[in-house]
Write a protein that holds these residues in place. Structure first.
Motif, PDB file in Angstrom:
ATOM      1  N   PHE A 240      21.656   6.388  61.158  1.00 27.38           N
ATOM      2  CA  PHE A 240      20.468   6.740  61.451  1.00 27.38           C
ATOM      3  C   PHE A 240      18.810   6.078  61.399  1.00 27.38           C
ATOM      4  O   PHE A 240      18.405   5.692  62.212  1.00 27.38           O
ATOM      5  CB  PHE A 240      20.611   8.435  62.443  1.00 27.38           C
ATOM      6  CG  PHE A 240      21.695   8.666  63.282  1.00 27.38           C
ATOM      7  CD1 PHE A 240      21.205   8.420  64.367  1.00 27.38           C
ATOM      8  CD2 PHE A 240      22.079   9.515  63.113  1.00 27.38           C
ATOM      9  CE1 PHE A 240      22.883   8.355  65.967  1.00 27.38           C
ATOM     10  CE2 PHE A 240      23.503   9.661  63.484  1.00 27.38           C
ATOM     11  CZ  PHE A 240      23.733   9.334  64.741  1.00 27.38           C
ATOM     12  N   ASN A 241      19.017   6.027  60.116  1.00 33.08           N
ATOM     13  CA  ASN A 241      17.945   5.218  59.718  1.00 33.08           C
ATOM     14  C   ASN A 241      18.135   3.663  58.949  1.00 33.08           C
ATOM     15  O   ASN A 241      17.446   3.207  58.100  1.00 33.08           O
ATOM     16  CB  ASN A 241      17.237   5.971  58.315  1.00 33.08           C
ATOM     17  CG  ASN A 241      16.748   7.311  58.867  1.00 33.08           C
ATOM     18  OD1 ASN A 241      16.826   8.900  58.329  1.00 33.08           O
ATOM     19  ND2 ASN A 241      15.622   7.888  59.966  1.00 33.08           N
TER      20      ASN A 241
ATOM     21  N   ILE B  85       9.918  11.243  55.128  1.00 30.89           N
ATOM     22  CA  ILE B  85      10.479  10.719  53.786  1.00 30.89           C
ATOM     23  C   ILE B  85       8.597  10.383  53.645  1.00 30.89           C
ATOM     24  O   ILE B  85       8.419   9.552  52.802  1.00 30.89           O
ATOM     25  CB  ILE B  85       9.918   8.974  54.751  1.00 30.89           C
ATOM     26  CG1 ILE B  85       9.534   8.909  55.893  1.00 30.89           C
ATOM     27  CG2 ILE B  85      11.547   9.037  54.572  1.00 30.89           C
ATOM     28  CD1 ILE B  85       9.326   7.103  56.295  1.00 30.89           C
ATOM     29  N   ASP B  86       7.458  11.793  53.501  1.00 32.56           N
ATOM     30  CA  ASP B  86       6.777  12.023  52.923  1.00 32.56           C
ATOM     31  C   ASP B  86       6.872  12.875  52.100  1.00 32.56           C
ATOM     32  O   ASP B  86       6.889  13.975  51.769  1.00 32.56           O
ATOM     33  CB  ASP B  86       5.792  12.306  54.400  1.00 32.56           C
ATOM     34  CG  ASP B  86       3.762  13.133  53.351  1.00 32.56           C
ATOM     35  OD1 ASP B  86       3.836  12.823  52.142  1.00 32.56           O
ATOM     36  OD2 ASP B  86       3.451  13.608  54.046  1.00 32.56           O
ATOM     37  N   PRO B  87       6.406  12.367  50.665  1.00 30.65           N
ATOM     38  CA  PRO B  87       6.693  13.384  49.350  1.00 30.65           C
ATOM     39  C   PRO B  87       5.811  14.799  49.889  1.00 30.65           C
ATOM     40  O   PRO B  87       6.462  15.349  49.062  1.00 30.65           O
ATOM     41  CB  PRO B  87       6.386  12.701  48.055  1.00 30.65           C
ATOM     42  CG  PRO B  87       6.361  11.342  48.832  1.00 30.65           C
ATOM     43  CD  PRO B  87       6.272  11.345  50.102  1.00 30.65           C
TER      44      PRO B  87
ATOM     45  N   ILE C   7      15.080   1.381  53.276  1.00 28.17           N
ATOM     46  CA  ILE C   7      13.536   0.178  53.796  1.00 28.17           C
ATOM     47  C   ILE C   7      12.089   0.611  53.059  1.00 28.17           C
ATOM     48  O   ILE C   7      12.235   1.695  52.711  1.00 28.17           O
ATOM     49  CB  ILE C   7      13.622   1.575  55.195  1.00 28.17           C
ATOM     50  CG1 ILE C   7      14.558   0.954  55.843  1.00 28.17           C
ATOM     51  CG2 ILE C   7      12.088   1.310  55.982  1.00 28.17           C
ATOM     52  CD1 ILE C   7      15.103  -0.130  55.965  1.00 28.17           C
ATOM     53  N   SER C   8      11.776  -0.521  52.425  1.00 29.05           N
ATOM     54  CA  SER C   8      10.765   0.022  51.226  1.00 29.05           C
ATOM     55  C   SER C   8       9.305   1.307  51.411  1.00 29.05           C
ATOM     56  O   SER C   8       9.329   1.562  50.816  1.00 29.05           O
ATOM     57  CB  SER C   8      10.597  -1.674  50.598  1.00 29.05           C
ATOM     58  OG  SER C   8       9.773  -1.593  52.142  1.00 29.05           O
ATOM     59  N   THR C   9       9.138   1.248  52.778  1.00 31.77           N
ATOM     60  CA  THR C   9       8.038   1.925  52.794  1.00 31.77           C
ATOM     61  C   THR C   9       8.551   3.207  52.886  1.00 31.77           C
ATOM     62  O   THR C   9       7.468   4.144  52.931  1.00 31.77           O
ATOM     63  CB  THR C   9       7.275   1.602  54.281  1.00 31.77           C
ATOM     64  OG1 THR C   9       9.257   2.269  55.394  1.00 31.77           O
ATOM     65  CG2 THR C   9       7.277   0.605  55.183  1.00 31.77           C
TER      66      THR C   9
ATOM     67  N   ILE D  30      21.180   5.348  55.774  1.00 33.60           N
ATOM     68  CA  ILE D  30      21.756   3.943  55.872  1.00 33.60           C
ATOM     69  C   ILE D  30      22.768   3.102  56.039  1.00 33.60           C
ATOM     70  O   ILE D  30      22.937   2.263  56.416  1.00 33.60           O
ATOM     71  CB  ILE D  30      20.898   3.000  55.283  1.00 33.60           C
ATOM     72  CG1 ILE D  30      20.971   3.075  53.803  1.00 33.60           C
ATOM     73  CG2 ILE D  30      19.372   3.117  55.136  1.00 33.60           C
ATOM     74  CD1 ILE D  30      22.162   2.057  53.267  1.00 33.60           C
ATOM     75  N   ASP D  31      23.610   4.441  56.558  1.00 34.82           N
ATOM     76  CA  ASP D  31      25.196   4.066  56.105  1.00 34.82           C
ATOM     77  C   ASP D  31      25.122   3.062  58.062  1.00 34.82           C
ATOM     78  O   ASP D  31      26.244   4.719  58.473  1.00 34.82           O
ATOM     79  CB  ASP D  31      26.282   5.144  56.273  1.00 34.82           C
ATOM     80  CG  ASP D  31      27.721   4.695  56.094  1.00 34.82           C
ATOM     81  OD1 ASP D  31      27.512   3.725  56.339  1.00 34.82           O
ATOM     82  OD2 ASP D  31      27.978   5.959  56.005  1.00 34.82           O
ATOM     83  N   ALA D  32      24.965   2.407  58.367  1.00 35.00           N
ATOM     84  CA  ALA D  32      25.135   1.240  59.220  1.00 35.00           C
ATOM     85  C   ALA D  32      26.229   1.991  60.017  1.00 35.00           C
ATOM     86  O   ALA D  32      27.151   1.188  59.757  1.00 35.00           O
ATOM     87  CB  ALA D  32      24.543   0.073  59.734  1.00 35.00           C
TER      88      ALA D  32
END
Ligand code: NAI
Length: 392
Positions: A177-178, A194-196, A236-238, A265-267
């Motif tokens: 999903f990501n 994704i915000d530590p 996704i680098s961000t 990210i397992d598309a």
């Protein structure tokens, strides 16, 4: 087999922090807790970071308006004044809030059921564990999938030696999903993940793999990790420094080895949650997408599919059966099973019944501690450049 009859003298007065209208996991808590109306009764809530929306939501799900509170501090203070006040609270808010809310709940004299990953550090868990002991309270952790009774079947088969000595543990919890960078379209639940500062030291390791790691420990309580190596990436680098993909290799104290793949990210993947235990005689394999089935593969013999609810299964497994053969069970029943065990644990704690507590298999504070410990060790290894580390 369960049929909803009471297991404790009366339902516990239960409240929620978070899990409001837009929350992803809140309804799973209510499905689990309220499946047997003999276990919990939802009487209060601070359901939302937005007080007005939280109140509107609470009223819509049947909670008295005056008991839909603007925030958890007000809820704990006001409920403490009532004779029929809260006894237990579930915390279904983003990770970074769990520690403070849990601590406040214990100080307010409440039992706690909290989402995973429990907290950010094992030091925090140890501190809260000591506080819970001092206050005489239970902390349950909602590893929801683990309530599937096939986990207990696997546990019984491993314990009885039906697969021989465990050699390989192969775990996976992935989805796609990501797979893309959602940029500005990112939703609130994804944004905090994704915000530590809110998610903690990991993304998918904490969000996904803590479930599967706990399930492996439930199946094989005797298997202790000695060393592990974790390699994590942010495709996704961000999302950096938090990972959207990770591989973990494990060495167990008994010489067995393991691997775990976790990813968002397992598309295209729609059924990436799997446990395979390979023994010296046979293997067991369970997929979350087919929760009613357990593959039992004895070397040299035709593969068997064990089906939920059948009399050939272990008594410990069938004790958590609800619907009977020919009818499909799934995640709702798994959540109901763990919530029922939370109720039994809380009741036993209240009565000082240590024997029941010792024998009850459910995700308690130690399971929460183990999950945080798992993440801590994985991150330590990854940050050393994917080096082997002792499992501390
Ligand atoms: P979410 O972002 O979808 O929902 C969070 C909810 O908490 C929202 O209703 C929000 O308004 C509310 N909230 C936030 N801060 C609050 C506060 N201080 N007081 C009261 N309400 C507050 O998050 P999601 O996905 O539901 O995750 C929540 C927790 O559940 C996380 O720890 C996550 O890791 C865990 N989770 C567990 C799952 C499981 O299978 N056990 C599945 C999904 C999430």
């Amino acid at each position: 087999m369960l049929n909803g009859e009471k297991k404790i003298a009366r339902p516990l007065r239960w409240g929620m922090v978070g899990g409001g209208r837009l929350g992803q996991v809140g309804y799973k808590h209510r499905i689990g807790a309220l499946r047997d109306n003999t276990a919990f009764q939802l009487v209060a809530g601070a359901f939302d970071i937005d007080p007005a929306r939280g109140k509107d939501f609470g009223v819509n799900i049947g909670v008295a308006e005056e008991r839909c509170y603007p925030d958890y501090k007000t809820m704990f203070a006001e409920e403490a004044k009532r004779e029929d006040g809260l006894e237990v609270v579930s915390i279904a808010t983003p990770n970074g809030t769990h520690y403070e809310i849990c601590k406040a709940a214990l100080h307010a004299g409440l039992h706690v059921i909290c989402e995973k990953p429990l907290f950010f550090t094992t030091d925090e868990v140890r501190e809260i564990k000591a506080l819970a002991e001092e206050k005489g309270k239970i902390i349950g952790v909602t590893y929801g999938f683990s309530g599937n009774q096939m986990m207990l079947q696997m546990r019984a088969m491993v314990e009885k030696g039906e697969i021989g000595d465990v050699r390989v543990v192969d775990l996976q919890y992935t989805h796609g999903f990501n797979a893309n960078d959602d940029g500005d379209k990112i939703n609130a639940a994804q944004k905090w993940r994704i915000d530590p500062k809110v998610a903690g030291p990991s993304y998918v390791l904490g969000d996904l793999s803590t479930h599967t790691y706990y399930m492996s420990q439930l199946i094989m309580p005797q298997m202790k990790i000695k060393k592990l190596l974790c390699d994590r990436q942010s495709f996704i680098s961000t999302r950096a420094p938090l990972e959207d993909n990770a591989y973990v290799l494990m060495h167990y104290e008994n010489g067995a080895v393991g691997r775990l793949w976790t990813s968002s990210i397992d598309a295209g993947c729609m059924d990436g949650h799997r446990i395979r235990i390979v023994g010296s005689k046979a293997s067991l394999e369970w997929w979350d997408s087919k929760p009613n089935e357990l593959k039992y593969e004895i070397q040299g013999q035709p593969i068997q599919t064990l089906i939920r609810s059948m009399p050939y299964l272990d008594d410990s497994c069938n004790a958590d059966e609800r619907l009977g053969a020919l009818h499909v069970e799934g995640l709702s029943e798994a959540w109901a099973n763990i919530y029922l065990k939370f109720a039994i644990a809380i009741d036993a704690k209240n009565r000082g019944d240590e024997e029941t507590l010792q024998n009850l298999v459910y995700p308690n504070i130690d399971a929460g501690l183990e999950g945080v410990r798992w993440v801590e060790n994985c991150v330590r290894s990854a940050d050393k450049g994917a080096d082997w580390v002792d499992f501390e």
